[in-house]
Every structure is written in structure tokens, then in C-alpha cells.
Design an enzyme around this catalytic site. Structure first.
Site, PDB file in Angstrom:
ATOM      1  N   HIS A 140      54.662  33.957  32.686  1.00 43.82           N
ATOM      2  CA  HIS A 140      53.461  34.610  32.146  1.00 43.82           C
ATOM      3  C   HIS A 140      53.826  35.297  30.827  1.00 43.82           C
ATOM      4  O   HIS A 140      54.922  35.843  30.691  1.00 43.82           O
ATOM      5  CB  HIS A 140      52.903  35.625  33.155  1.00 43.82           C
ATOM      6  CG  HIS A 140      51.562  36.138  32.759  1.00 43.82           C
ATOM      7  ND1 HIS A 140      51.416  37.108  31.791  1.00 43.82           N
ATOM      8  CD2 HIS A 140      50.307  35.789  33.145  1.00 43.82           C
ATOM      9  CE1 HIS A 140      50.115  37.330  31.614  1.00 43.82           C
ATOM     10  NE2 HIS A 140      49.424  36.549  32.420  1.00 43.82           N
ATOM     11  N   GLU A 186      47.309  29.602  28.344  1.00 49.30           N
ATOM     12  CA  GLU A 186      46.779  30.961  28.142  1.00 49.30           C
ATOM     13  C   GLU A 186      47.118  31.431  26.736  1.00 49.30           C
ATOM     14  O   GLU A 186      48.220  31.945  26.486  1.00 49.30           O
ATOM     15  CB  GLU A 186      47.431  31.927  29.141  1.00 49.30           C
ATOM     16  CG  GLU A 186      47.194  31.583  30.590  1.00 49.30           C
ATOM     17  CD  GLU A 186      47.304  32.822  31.464  1.00 49.30           C
ATOM     18  OE1 GLU A 186      46.310  33.193  32.066  1.00 49.30           O
ATOM     19  OE2 GLU A 186      48.386  33.437  31.509  1.00 49.30           O
ATOM     20  N   GLY A 190      43.111  39.351  28.152  1.00 55.67           N
ATOM     21  CA  GLY A 190      42.645  40.743  28.221  1.00 55.67           C
ATOM     22  C   GLY A 190      41.890  41.230  26.996  1.00 55.67           C
ATOM     23  O   GLY A 190      41.613  42.415  26.883  1.00 55.67           O
ATOM     24  N   SER A 238      40.734  35.934  29.466  1.00 55.02           N
ATOM     25  CA  SER A 238      39.380  36.495  29.357  1.00 55.02           C
ATOM     26  C   SER A 238      38.271  35.619  29.942  1.00 55.02           C
ATOM     27  O   SER A 238      37.110  35.767  29.548  1.00 55.02           O
ATOM     28  CB  SER A 238      39.049  36.839  27.899  1.00 55.02           C
ATOM     29  OG  SER A 238      39.878  37.886  27.456  1.00 55.02           O
ATOM     30  N   GLY A 241      42.912  37.179  35.288  1.00 58.65           N
ATOM     31  CA  GLY A 241      43.565  38.485  35.411  1.00 58.65           C
ATOM     32  C   GLY A 241      42.536  39.535  35.767  1.00 58.65           C
ATOM     33  O   GLY A 241      42.289  39.828  36.938  1.00 58.65           O
ATOM     34  N   GLY A 242      41.884  40.089  34.748  1.00 57.80           N
ATOM     35  CA  GLY A 242      40.895  41.152  34.946  1.00 57.80           C
ATOM     36  C   GLY A 242      39.858  40.817  36.013  1.00 57.80           C
ATOM     37  O   GLY A 242      39.556  41.644  36.888  1.00 57.80           O
TER      38      GLY A 242
HETATM   39  P1  PGA Z   1      42.720  38.054  31.744  1.00 51.95           P
HETATM   40  O1  PGA Z   1      44.226  37.692  32.102  1.00 51.95           O
HETATM   41  O2  PGA Z   1      41.854  37.153  32.586  1.00 51.95           O
HETATM   42  O3  PGA Z   1      42.570  39.504  32.120  1.00 51.95           O
HETATM   43  O4  PGA Z   1      42.550  37.811  30.297  1.00 51.95           O
HETATM   44  C1  PGA Z   1      44.619  36.383  32.325  1.00 51.95           C
HETATM   45  C2  PGA Z   1      46.102  36.342  32.586  1.00 51.95           C
HETATM   46  O5  PGA Z   1      46.837  37.128  31.977  1.00 51.95           O
HETATM   47  O6  PGA Z   1      46.581  35.539  33.393  1.00 51.95           O
END
Ligand code: PGA
Length: 233
Positions: A85, A157, A163, A194, A215-216
Site C-alpha cells: 500500500h 491506486e 483520501g 476516493s 479506505g474511507g
Molecule cells: P480512500 O483510500 O478510499 O480513503 O481514498 C483507499 C486506499 O488507500 O486504499
């Protein structure tokens, strides 16, 4: 369609127990994989969701303080493991060579690696996306036997998207997914950065996306339900 939920370093024991009760209510025919913190892995107790880890040690059991081995993860019913990651590449200075060892350890323990790759904003602006993507994939899959290669899930990603609330255009995602397919034509490619219950309608139109790494959104079961309801496929 696979949806990977990355809790990152969130949810204390108490918070996780409450969260799990909400997550249990999610209704979907999509495959959900929850990646909690290491401490919450053994608290996991949801029947129709699979378990993943956010990391794996590059070593077997032994004198490696602070590490958790693939063997221990497997015994705790982990099936998937996120490798490389961007937050670990940044803060733990993980290198492609180390990630290659981690992928090998995942396979030794019958875990499915989810390899994260993605460029920074500066790299995109300097027209270096192809170079970065190719390098990160090729170096991470060195000497992985062909029978295992296809089992690696690739998570594209873009670092500038994680984020931030900003997502790439579908053309930009498609372009990178094609670069990945030049090296790994048969692997599952998921998108992360995101992704949410609002922009999913745009992402739906990107035919090369075969899943999401969230993530979020993983921390908000209500919004997650809306997200999975809107996924077309
Ligand atoms: P996010 O994170 O959905 O909060 O942007 C994704 C990730 O870091 O795997």
C-alpha cells in the site's frame, strides 16, 4: 466483482465490535473482503465476508520484532493480504524487492496477494506513469511461478487520489489498466482512491475495473451499502 475494505489504522477493539454489527447488515451479491488492523483480525466474525490483512511479514516465523508472519495470518483465517500500500511504501519505506518477498510469503502460506501500485501527482505531471507502473509491477513479480502469477490481484491506486476526494478520469484509469494488462493480461485489476457512493456512477462506466479497494468508505457501512447497491456488473 470484489470489494476490499481497508480499515487502515482505525477502530479500537470496542469500535470494531460496534462496526462489525453494522457491517453484518450489508446486503450484496458482491464479494466483500475486510482488512482490519492486526489486533482486530481475531475479533472478526462475519459469515458472508472474507478476511484480509493490511500487510504480511517478508519473513517466516522468527526473530523479527513487530512482524506478523503469513503462517499466523493463515491460522487466523486470513485469505487475502494487501501488499505495498502506498502508505507503507511512504512511511515504512517498503521497496519493490521487499514486496516481492512478501508476495512469495503470501503464496507459501496460500494467501492471495493484493498488490498496490500507483503514481504520485508529480510523477503523473512529469509523464512518468508508464515507467512507474511497469517498474512497480515487474520488480514485485520477479521469480513468481507462472501458476501463481495470475492469482495476484492488482490494485491501481493513484497516490494523488487516496483520501483526497479526487478521482482520475475513466480514460486515465483505462490507460493504466491497459499498461498492467500488457504485463499481466489475466489478472484481476481493482481501483482504489476516493471511490465513494457518489462517484461510483462515473466509475461504473470504466469497463476495465473489476473491483474496488476502499479506505474511507470502509468505515461507513451506510454509505458502503449505497456504494454496493449502485455498482453495475
Ligand atoms: P480512500 O483510500 O478510499 O480513503 O481514498 C483507499 C486506499 O488507500 O486504499
Amino acid at each position: 466483482m470484489i470489494i476490499i475494505l481497508n480499515n487502515k489504522s482505525n477502530l479500537s477493539k470496542k469500535e470494531f465490535m460496534e462496526y462489525q454489527e453494522e457491517l453484518k447488515k450489508i446486503e450484496t451479491d458482491k464479494k466483500l473482503v475486510l482488512c482490519p488492523t492486526y489486533l482486530n483480525i481475531n475479533l472478526f466474525n462475519i459469515e458472508n465476508i472474507e478476511l484480509g490483512s493490511q500487510n504480511i511479514s517478508a519473513y517466516s516465523d522468527g526473530a523479527y520484532t513487530g512482524e506478523v508472519s503469513g503462517k499466523s495470518l493463515k491460522e487466523s483465517n486470513v485469505t487475502y493480504t494487501i501488499i505495498g500500500h502506498s502508505e507503507r511504501r511512504k512511511y515504512q519505506k517498503e521497496t519493490n524487492k521487499e514486496l516481492n518477498e512478501k508476495i512469495k510469503k503470501a503464496f507459501e502460506n496460500n494467501l492471495i496477494p493484493i498488490l498496490c501500485i500507483g503514481e504520485t501527482k508529480e510523477e503523473r505531471e512529469a509523464n512518468r506513469v508508464k515507467e512507474i507502473i511497469k517498474k512497480d509491477v515487474i520488480e514485485a513479480i520477479q521469480d513468481i511461478p507462472s501458476e501463481n502469477l495470475e492469482r495476484i490481484i492488482i490494485a491501481y491506486e493513484p497516490i494523488w487520489s487516496i483520501g483526497t476526494g479526487i478521482i482520475p478520469t475513466n480514460e486515465q484509469i483505462e490507460e493504466v489498466n491497459n499498461m498492467i494488462k500488457e504485463i499481466l493480461p489475466n489478472n484481476t485489476i481493482v481501483y482504489g482512491g476516493s471511490a465513494n457512493e457518489e462517484n461510483i456512477e462515473v466509475l461504473n462506466k470504466c469497463s476495465s475495473i473489476e473491483g474496488y479497494l476502499l479506505g474511507g468508505l470502509s468505515l461507513n457501512p451506510d454509505k458502503l451499502q449505497k456504494f454496493v447497491d449502485k455498482i453495475k456488473m
